[in-house]
Design a protein around this motif. Structure first.
Motif, mmCIF file in Angstrom:
data_model
loop_
_atom_site.group_PDB
_atom_site.id
_atom_site.type_symbol
_atom_site.label_atom_id
_atom_site.label_comp_id
_atom_site.label_asym_id
_atom_site.label_seq_id
_atom_site.Cartn_x
_atom_site.Cartn_y
_atom_site.Cartn_z
ATOM 1 N N SER A 192 -4.648 20.719 79.650
ATOM 2 C CA SER A 192 -5.871 20.707 78.842
ATOM 3 C C SER A 192 -6.664 22.004 78.993
ATOM 4 O O SER A 192 -7.661 22.194 78.296
ATOM 5 C CB SER A 192 -6.757 19.516 79.240
ATOM 6 O OG SER A 192 -6.076 18.293 79.015
ATOM 7 N N GLY B 220 -5.860 8.300 78.116
ATOM 8 C CA GLY B 220 -6.583 9.549 77.914
ATOM 9 C C GLY B 220 -7.766 9.736 78.840
ATOM 10 O O GLY B 220 -8.517 10.701 78.709
ATOM 11 N N LYS B 221 -7.920 8.824 79.803
ATOM 12 C CA LYS B 221 -9.035 8.902 80.739
ATOM 13 C C LYS B 221 -8.515 8.804 82.169
ATOM 14 O O LYS B 221 -7.538 8.106 82.441
ATOM 15 C CB LYS B 221 -10.059 7.792 80.480
ATOM 16 C CG LYS B 221 -10.694 7.847 79.094
ATOM 17 C CD LYS B 221 -11.729 6.759 78.939
ATOM 18 C CE LYS B 221 -12.369 6.812 77.550
ATOM 19 N NZ LYS B 221 -13.083 8.076 77.325
ATOM 20 N N LYS C 199 -1.650 6.894 79.080
ATOM 21 C CA LYS C 199 -1.873 6.977 77.634
ATOM 22 C C LYS C 199 -3.333 6.723 77.242
ATOM 23 O O LYS C 199 -3.726 6.999 76.107
ATOM 24 C CB LYS C 199 -0.969 5.973 76.911
ATOM 25 C CG LYS C 199 0.510 6.327 76.960
ATOM 26 C CD LYS C 199 1.348 5.261 76.273
ATOM 27 C CE LYS C 199 2.826 5.591 76.306
ATOM 28 N NZ LYS C 199 3.657 4.531 75.668
ATOM 29 N N TYR D 49 -8.783 14.804 79.076
ATOM 30 C CA TYR D 49 -7.445 15.207 78.631
ATOM 31 C C TYR D 49 -6.982 14.465 77.389
ATOM 32 O O TYR D 49 -6.080 14.924 76.676
ATOM 33 C CB TYR D 49 -6.442 15.044 79.768
ATOM 34 C CG TYR D 49 -6.045 13.624 80.110
ATOM 35 C CD1 TYR D 49 -5.032 12.970 79.408
ATOM 36 C CD2 TYR D 49 -6.652 12.942 81.164
ATOM 37 C CE1 TYR D 49 -4.649 11.675 79.731
ATOM 38 C CE2 TYR D 49 -6.270 11.659 81.499
ATOM 39 C CZ TYR D 49 -5.277 11.016 80.774
ATOM 40 O OH TYR D 49 -4.893 9.738 81.101
ATOM 41 N N GLY D 50 -7.582 13.330 77.081
ATOM 42 C CA GLY D 50 -7.172 12.562 75.917
ATOM 43 C C GLY D 50 -7.453 13.270 74.595
ATOM 44 O O GLY D 50 -6.892 12.901 73.555
ATOM 45 N N ARG D 51 -8.309 14.289 74.619
ATOM 46 C CA ARG D 51 -8.629 15.023 73.392
ATOM 47 C C ARG D 51 -7.592 16.102 73.074
ATOM 48 O O ARG D 51 -7.696 16.772 72.053
ATOM 49 C CB ARG D 51 -10.011 15.668 73.531
ATOM 50 C CG ARG D 51 -11.153 14.679 73.677
ATOM 51 C CD ARG D 51 -12.487 15.388 73.815
ATOM 52 N NE ARG D 51 -12.736 16.251 72.649
ATOM 53 C CZ ARG D 51 -13.749 17.091 72.567
ATOM 54 N NH1 ARG D 51 -14.593 17.206 73.587
ATOM 55 N NH2 ARG D 51 -13.928 17.832 71.491
#
Length: 295
Positions: free
Chosen positions: A77, A261-262, A259, A239-241
């Protein structure tokens, strides 16, 4: 053409075939002999180190089930760090098909190992160029088992040692498998732990724990960025973005947790499994308390 001439030509062809060296289409016995010849050639000649396209890649060395996928996506990220899925470089091999090939490569000051190193280096370079970033990271856990080869391939490589309490690793593997064999799992975790501890005692690098990564992610990632010589970016924690590719087997963790994202807190181990004495010893060397099996 006379029958005599045809017969002579046919006999000539048969003679040529009889004297021709075995080809790669031969059976398994010939393949085994070929591998033996390649090994013998490698034993006799060691090629000098050749220049690398990527001089200082970063390797995450860790046991399995230690949060290496989480660390990968956090690093990936960052605007200057490319951390793709597990690349399994150690499984990429060069095959020299004919008996004379090792001699031909030797004239170029190359051997089988160095040819494989060139291939591995090219893969990293290609991935780095495609990403447009500056640093490439490989997080394949079995890399911990071949760290001497990584050091030989990349003398200037950098290393992140990712630790997790062996009790947590054992518990994760037990919960993950349908019919877990505890003795086999202990042996597997010990194998990784032994090699990782060897690497930590030999190689320069930065150590981070799974517990730090999930409990204090900002502090942990700031320290990693400092080690890698890049500015910390707050977006690493979200990181989910970012696009990290597909999460699927053999390329890292693919659970609902990753998965999401958090960053999720480390799972609490309600039942702490007893560890074999040597594994408990390594756990304590890593700063963990461990319960030892009684003999």
């Amino acid at each position: 053409m006379s029958a005599v001439s045809k017969g002579l030509k046919r006999r000539g062809r048969l003679l040529v075939q009889a004297l021709r060296p075995p080809t790669s289409n031969a059976g398994s016995g010939t393949a085994a002999a070929r591998r033996t010849r390649e090994t013998d050639e490698t034993d006799r000649y060691v090629a000098p180190h050749t220049p690398r396209l990527v001089e200082s890649p970063v390797f995450i060395l860790s046991p399995v089930r230690s949060g290496s996928t989480l660390l990968r996506v956090l690093l990936n990220s960052h605007s200057k760090i490319r951390a793709p899925h597990e690349m399994h470089l150690r499984t990429l091999h060069v095959h020299m098909d004919r008996d004379f090939t090792p001699d031909a490569m030797k004239e170029l000051e190359l051997d089988k190992s160095e040819l494989e190193h060139l291939l591995w280096d090219r893969v990293l370079d290609l991935e780095l160029k495609r990403s447009g970033k500056e640093i490439v990271v490989d997080k394949t856990p079995p890399n911990a088992l071949i760290w001497p080869r990584l050091r030989r391939c990349w003398p200037q490589a950098r290393y992140l040692f990712l630790l997790r309490h062996p009790e947590g690793v054992v518990t994760s593997l037990v919960n993950r498998r349908q019919k877990p064999d505890l003795a086999q799992i202990h042996a597997e975790v010990l194998r990784y732990a032994e090699k990782l501890e060897e690497a930590r005692q030999t190689l320069p690098g930065h150590t981070v724990t799974y517990e730090q990564l999930t409990g204090e992610p900002e502090k942990a990632t700031r320290e990693i960025c400092h080690y890698l010589g890049v500015e910390w970016e707050a977006g690493m924690l979200d990181y989910g973005r970012h696009d990290h590719g597909t999460f699927r087997p053999h390329m890292g963790d693919w659970s609902t947790t990753i998965k999401s994202g958090k960053i999720q807190p480390a799972r609490r181990v309600d039942h702490r499994p007893d560890l074999p004495p040597r594994l408990a010893e390594i756990a304590e060397a890593w700063g963990y308390q461990a319960t030892t099996t009684t003999v």
